[in-house]
Write a protein that holds these residues in place. Sequence first.
Motif, mmCIF file in Angstrom:
data_model
loop_
_atom_site.group_PDB
_atom_site.id
_atom_site.type_symbol
_atom_site.label_atom_id
_atom_site.label_comp_id
_atom_site.label_asym_id
_atom_site.label_seq_id
_atom_site.Cartn_x
_atom_site.Cartn_y
_atom_site.Cartn_z
ATOM 1 N N THR A 1 70.971 16.643 14.937
ATOM 2 C CA THR A 1 72.391 16.994 15.004
ATOM 3 C C THR A 1 72.875 17.236 13.584
ATOM 4 O O THR A 1 72.968 16.283 12.800
ATOM 5 C CB THR A 1 73.214 15.859 15.647
ATOM 6 N N ARG B 1 76.612 20.481 18.448
ATOM 7 C CA ARG B 1 75.412 21.010 19.088
ATOM 8 C C ARG B 1 74.155 20.552 18.355
ATOM 9 O O ARG B 1 74.142 20.429 17.135
ATOM 10 C CB ARG B 1 75.443 22.541 19.114
ATOM 11 N N VAL B 2 73.083 20.321 19.131
ATOM 12 C CA VAL B 2 71.792 19.941 18.574
ATOM 13 C C VAL B 2 71.043 21.197 18.139
ATOM 14 O O VAL B 2 71.092 22.224 18.820
ATOM 15 C CB VAL B 2 70.962 19.152 19.607
ATOM 16 N N GLU C 1 79.487 15.027 12.471
ATOM 17 C CA GLU C 1 78.352 15.667 13.129
ATOM 18 C C GLU C 1 78.804 16.895 13.911
ATOM 19 O O GLU C 1 79.899 16.924 14.477
ATOM 20 C CB GLU C 1 77.661 14.682 14.068
#
Length: 387
Positions: A52, A301-302, A298
């Motif tokens: 992330t 989206r990954v 963060e």
Amino acid sequence: MSYFPKADGVIAKGLIIALPLLLLSGCEKTVEAPPAVKPSVKVLEVTMKEITPSEEFVGRTEATQDIELKSKVRGNLLKTYFEEGSIVEQGQLLFEIDPEQYQAALKSAKALVAQSRAAYDTAVRNFKRAEGLIKDKYISQADYDNLLSAKLQNAAALQSANAELDNAKLELGYTKIHAPFSGRIGLSNVFSGDLIIPEQTEMVNLVQMEPIWVNFQLPEKVITNAQLAARSADSQYKIEDLPVKLRFPDGAIFEETGMIDFIDNRVDATTGTLAVRAEFANKAHIIVPGLYVTAIIEAPRVQEVMLIPQRAVQEDQQGRYVLTVNNESIVKRKNVVLGKRYGVDWELEEGLEKGELVITEGLQKARIGAEVEYEMDTVQPFSENDS
């Protein structure tokens, strides 16, 4: 007959000495050098890892409320009711100022109200009688007007007396100072017997511990990138929707997650940054005001990236590079371009392909172009940061 008799003797002696040596050398076998030992190294395979993406910013904690308690009335401090440095609850009694003069003022105000009430009641009765008499012209219009004026004046006097009474009650109430909100109280600046001057004497500091704020600055580049990412995302989001994590100076991560509750309306022209504030519940009161922390935002989206351990990266005048082992176990140099750091690993942007073997241990023994023996490293990149 020899022309060199002495030389012949010398030659003969030399032949006698050299002959055994020649015989021995002819009997010895050729000794071969032992094979060179190949250096042993450990390697990791370059793989893709889901992470992330995040940005880190230096921030400072701030209390949502931070005040210096002062008195509204003058007098000598009678008693303190709290323990310094403790948590106090909203409404808790903290100080008491000698109330004697204010109790006397309250009694005087009550007496004045009673006196004004009696005068007003008398004026009202006289005026009511005048209303009946004026119709039959038993009293003159001037007398009637005087009685009406007396009624109104006494009504005003009663109202003023009631106001004085209310003020006396307030001032008496101000002799007891209560906590305006729950929080941690500091060192007392006053002691029993001290003369307290209203709105001047700073008695004690009180800070609210929950919730608590963290202030930090966002560079304009980060703001622009975040806005572009938000627009291109499958689900629209705002910067305010992104969770914020905290890392303490010792590296520990705060267990709570905060949310951005304020973004300034303009970028600072001198620093090129935007003031941002995040709020944390801070239920356990772990965060204290004035602490320097790292705010971590963060992405929603990954992403998949290639990671390599920091210990595998070397640097010289040509830049950063790593040593790899090819299919023939030969050491090769590969220049790399690195991105962000994730824990003990670097994000790899350029220089390697998926599946290549990077040397992580034994770098001091590996030589470019030389053959090595290798085994796989058991420590995987990013393992210290996986959740």
